[in-house]
Scaffold this motif. Sequence first.
Motif, PDB file in Angstrom:
ATOM      1  N   ASP A  47      15.426 -15.321  -6.749  1.00 58.51           N
ATOM      2  CA  ASP A  47      14.272 -16.253  -7.468  1.00 58.51           C
ATOM      3  C   ASP A  47      13.738 -15.526  -8.799  1.00 58.51           C
ATOM      4  O   ASP A  47      13.283 -16.268  -9.522  1.00 58.51           O
ATOM      5  N   THR A  48      13.423 -14.289  -8.669  1.00 56.64           N
ATOM      6  CA  THR A  48      12.897 -13.459  -9.691  1.00 56.64           C
ATOM      7  C   THR A  48      13.192 -12.043  -9.540  1.00 56.64           C
ATOM      8  O   THR A  48      13.762 -11.870  -8.667  1.00 56.64           O
TER       9      THR A  48
ATOM     10  N   GLU B 229      10.765  -6.871 -12.632  1.00 53.41           N
ATOM     11  CA  GLU B 229      10.340  -6.651 -13.894  1.00 53.41           C
ATOM     12  C   GLU B 229       9.264  -7.971 -14.125  1.00 53.41           C
ATOM     13  O   GLU B 229       8.255  -7.938 -14.775  1.00 53.41           O
ATOM     14  N   ALA B 230       9.923  -9.305 -13.794  1.00 47.14           N
ATOM     15  CA  ALA B 230       9.163 -10.503 -13.995  1.00 47.14           C
ATOM     16  C   ALA B 230       8.022 -10.713 -13.109  1.00 47.14           C
ATOM     17  O   ALA B 230       6.917 -11.690 -13.435  1.00 47.14           O
ATOM     18  N   ALA B 231       7.798  -9.931 -11.840  1.00 51.76           N
ATOM     19  CA  ALA B 231       7.074 -10.226 -10.760  1.00 51.76           C
ATOM     20  C   ALA B 231       6.524  -9.215 -10.289  1.00 51.76           C
ATOM     21  O   ALA B 231       7.024  -8.657  -8.926  1.00 51.76           O
ATOM     22  N   PRO B 232       5.620  -8.367 -10.852  1.00 49.67           N
ATOM     23  CA  PRO B 232       5.029  -7.207 -10.516  1.00 49.67           C
ATOM     24  C   PRO B 232       4.320  -7.408  -9.216  1.00 49.67           C
ATOM     25  O   PRO B 232       4.019  -8.345  -8.369  1.00 49.67           O
ATOM     26  N   ALA B 233       3.964  -6.150  -8.460  1.00 52.01           N
ATOM     27  CA  ALA B 233       3.497  -6.140  -6.890  1.00 52.01           C
ATOM     28  C   ALA B 233       2.243  -6.829  -6.904  1.00 52.01           C
ATOM     29  O   ALA B 233       2.004  -7.362  -5.721  1.00 52.01           O
TER      30      ALA B 233
ATOM     31  N   PHE C 104      12.944 -14.445  -3.166  1.00 52.32           N
ATOM     32  CA  PHE C 104      14.007 -13.350  -3.220  1.00 52.32           C
ATOM     33  C   PHE C 104      13.741 -12.751  -4.470  1.00 52.32           C
ATOM     34  O   PHE C 104      13.959 -13.376  -5.509  1.00 52.32           O
ATOM     35  N   VAL C 105      13.560 -11.320  -4.539  1.00 53.40           N
ATOM     36  CA  VAL C 105      13.322 -10.676  -5.522  1.00 53.40           C
ATOM     37  C   VAL C 105      14.469  -9.570  -5.722  1.00 53.40           C
ATOM     38  O   VAL C 105      14.741  -8.703  -4.923  1.00 53.40           O
TER      39      VAL C 105
END
Length: 90
Positions: free
Chosen positions: A69-70, A73-77, A51-52
């Motif tokens: 979950d994140t 910004e912390a998990a880019p595409a 879940f983003v």
Amino acid sequence: TASPALSLFARPGDGTIRTRRIAVLVAEGVDLEPLRALHEGLLGAGAVPRFVGVRLGTIGTDEDLIEVDTTLEAAPAVLWDALVLPDGAG
């Protein structure tokens, strides 16, 4: 023309969704029950759903929550194999 560099079918694996990282975007107003079912189904198939959201924490009401979950910004595409854009009243 097909490009092996861009095709997921050209990568090692068994051709299933197993081990694929899937971003499920969440925000206030999203319908949570279908997301839980989707998350469980993806886990059962061997995928790695997360879940983003725009911020860490929870989404929903006190009685009905999903933990983010994140963040975007912390998990880019480039870290994801697929994206789920859920419906909601947001």
